[in-house]
Design a protein around this motif. Structure first.
Motif, PDB file in Angstrom:
ATOM      1  N   UNK A  37       0.939  -1.387  -0.045  1.00 43.19           N
ATOM      2  CA  UNK A  37       0.061   0.013   0.013  1.00 43.19           C
ATOM      3  C   UNK A  37       1.007   1.350   0.009  1.00 43.19           C
ATOM      4  N   UNK A  38       2.172   1.168   0.238  1.00 46.61           N
ATOM      5  CA  UNK A  38       2.995   2.215   0.173  1.00 46.61           C
ATOM      6  C   UNK A  38       4.193   1.890  -0.899  1.00 46.61           C
ATOM      7  N   UNK A  39       4.756   2.984  -1.353  1.00 47.38           N
ATOM      8  CA  UNK A  39       5.829   3.116  -2.417  1.00 47.38           C
ATOM      9  C   UNK A  39       6.981   3.844  -1.827  1.00 47.38           C
ATOM     10  N   UNK A  40       7.722   3.253  -0.803  1.00 45.15           N
ATOM     11  CA  UNK A  40       8.719   4.281  -0.248  1.00 45.15           C
ATOM     12  C   UNK A  40       9.900   4.347  -1.090  1.00 45.15           C
ATOM     13  N   UNK A  41      10.493   5.639  -0.718  1.00 40.20           N
ATOM     14  CA  UNK A  41      11.525   6.102  -1.635  1.00 40.20           C
ATOM     15  C   UNK A  41      13.021   5.368  -1.510  1.00 40.20           C
ATOM     16  N   UNK A  80       7.792  -8.623   2.043  1.00 40.78           N
ATOM     17  CA  UNK A  80       7.281  -8.149   0.818  1.00 40.78           C
ATOM     18  C   UNK A  80       7.980  -7.087   0.180  1.00 40.78           C
ATOM     19  N   UNK A  81       7.154  -6.129  -0.316  1.00 44.47           N
ATOM     20  CA  UNK A  81       5.901  -5.586  -0.364  1.00 44.47           C
ATOM     21  C   UNK A  81       5.492  -5.577   1.232  1.00 44.47           C
ATOM     22  N   UNK A  82       4.245  -5.527   1.214  1.00 49.77           N
ATOM     23  CA  UNK A  82       3.509  -5.689   2.530  1.00 49.77           C
ATOM     24  C   UNK A  82       3.083  -7.055   2.562  1.00 49.77           C
ATOM     25  N   UNK A  83       3.928  -8.120   3.221  1.00 48.89           N
ATOM     26  CA  UNK A  83       3.528  -9.319   3.269  1.00 48.89           C
ATOM     27  C   UNK A  83       1.986  -9.738   3.762  1.00 48.89           C
ATOM     28  N   UNK A  84       1.474  -9.021   4.304  1.00 45.02           N
ATOM     29  CA  UNK A  84      -0.010  -9.319   4.714  1.00 45.02           C
ATOM     30  C   UNK A  84      -0.853  -8.921   3.542  1.00 45.02           C
ATOM     31  N   UNK A  85      -0.445  -8.323   2.335  1.00 48.47           N
ATOM     32  CA  UNK A  85      -1.467  -8.147   1.322  1.00 48.47           C
ATOM     33  C   UNK A  85      -1.331  -9.166   0.351  1.00 48.47           C
ATOM     34  N   UNK A 114      -5.821  -0.152   6.080  1.00 45.91           N
ATOM     35  CA  UNK A 114      -6.362  -0.463   4.849  1.00 45.91           C
ATOM     36  C   UNK A 114      -7.843  -1.461   4.784  1.00 45.91           C
ATOM     37  N   UNK A 115      -8.613  -1.045   4.105  1.00 45.05           N
ATOM     38  CA  UNK A 115      -9.857  -1.808   4.114  1.00 45.05           C
ATOM     39  C   UNK A 115      -9.514  -3.416   3.882  1.00 45.05           C
ATOM     40  N   UNK A 116     -10.131  -4.431   4.905  1.00 38.91           N
ATOM     41  CA  UNK A 116      -9.911  -5.652   4.810  1.00 38.91           C
ATOM     42  C   UNK A 116      -8.939  -6.129   5.493  1.00 38.91           C
TER      43      UNK A 116
END
Length: 331
Positions: A37-41, A80-85, A114-116
């Motif tokens: 859900x993010x795009x960190x620099x 991940x990424x966000x592993x949870x997603x 985030x929803x869900x």
């Protein structure tokens, strides 16, 4: 601040007095995908909301079999990424915990809103997951510059949520934070701060201003791969930064490098020595030079089939100063 004056980068393998050999595998780190859900620099994975790559059901089943078959695995580290997603997160958590493994989730914290995904804090606590959370500074402006506007506020709320559930206080609910230095913007570089010295500052500030407590701080060097590499190349700083890291090389870190007792697995089931090699597509190899997959490990009936760790210039990032790993400093 130190300005690098070197003109030639020594190949990392030449810096060592002996080959970097693999030790018995105790850590299975799984990159579940690039969705985030993010795009960190500073993200070396280059994850973002636009990425769609994630674990497949077939590879998930193979990983479940690995976790069940090999008691030598002490830790399953989900990233991940966000592993949870990404696909497979909860099935892998539950099989690993059922087998008595420590499970680390590398969370960006903002995913809780985030929803869900609002059930995640309670889920973490129920399964006694060790949370390793990114908070690259304890000051708002620095965090939002690296990770996006509003990320700091959501991270603080998430940490308070975890504290209410017992994280940072209950010995079974471990909460660690990760510090990353800013990406260099000019040819003057600073070594990553000593995490033992920085941790009290983090703890004092977060407790005083927000009532937040946590267990440990990990100070991790920004390796020149992924978005960090892009930003350095854009400023013509990539080679000077590598030279700076080489100048900070510390042989005492070698014994504790995370690549030595870890397997890193991507969402396609390919095996690497570490997450950084994974991002640079440098696969782990057997002594015969054969790249590995999860399926090949299952066929071999062993996790210990790698002779030597594959290295590259960015390995200087893990061996500079106090060293750097997914668990912070090495010495």
């Amino acid at each position: 601040m130190i300005t690098s004056a070197n003109t030639r980068l020594t190949p990392f393998a030449e810096k060592l007095d002996r080959p970097l050999t693999k030790q018995p595998i105790t850590v299975l780190q799984i990159n579940l995908g690039r969705r985030c859900n993010l795009a960190c620099s500073h993200c070396h994975v280059e994850a973002s909301p636009k990425r769609t790559e994630e674990l497949t059901p077939e590879i998930c089943e193979q990983l479940i079999e690995v976790i069940e078959r090999f008691p030598q695995i002490q830790t399953v580290d989900l990233t991940g990424g966000a592993p949870e997603m990404n696909y497979g997160f909860k099935p892998l958590v539950e099989v690993a915990r059922a087998q008595g493994k420590e499970v680390i989730v590398r969370s960006n914290l903002t995913i809780f809103f985030q929803a869900g995904f609002e059930d995640l804090p309670e889920y973490f606590a129920e399964h006694q997951l060790r949370v390793v959370a990114s908070l690259p500074c304890y000051l708002e402006d620095n965090v939002d510059k690296m990770r996006g506007q509003g990320v700091y506020d959501e991270s603080i709320k998430a940490l308070q949520w975890l504290n209410k559930l017992g994280y940072g206080q209950d010995p079974d609910l471990v909460l660690d934070l990760v510090y990353n230095p800013p990406i260099p913007t000019q040819a003057e570089f600073s070594a990553t701060p000593d995490q033992e010295a920085l941790e009290p500052d983090y703890k004092a500030y977060l407790r005083q201003h927000f009532g937040i407590v946590f267990n440990r701080l990990f100070a991790i060097t920004n390796l020149p791969i992924g978005r960090t590499k892009f930003h350095l190349q854009h400023r013509n700083l990539h080679q000077p930064y590598l030279q700076f890291l080489e100048a900070q090389f510390n042989a005492a870190t070698i014994e504790n490098l995370m690549c030595r007792n870890q397997l890193s697995v991507d969402y396609n089931g390919k095996i690497y020595d570490c997450d950084f090699n994974q991002m640079e597509d440098i696969p782990a190899q057997t002594p015969e030079g054969e790249p590995l997959t999860v399926g090949k490990l299952l066929t071999a009936g062993s996790l210990d089939v790698i002779g030597e760790v594959q290295t590259d210039a960015f390995c200087y990032g893990c061996t500079a100063g106090c060293g750097s790993s997914c668990g912070g400093s090495l010495v």
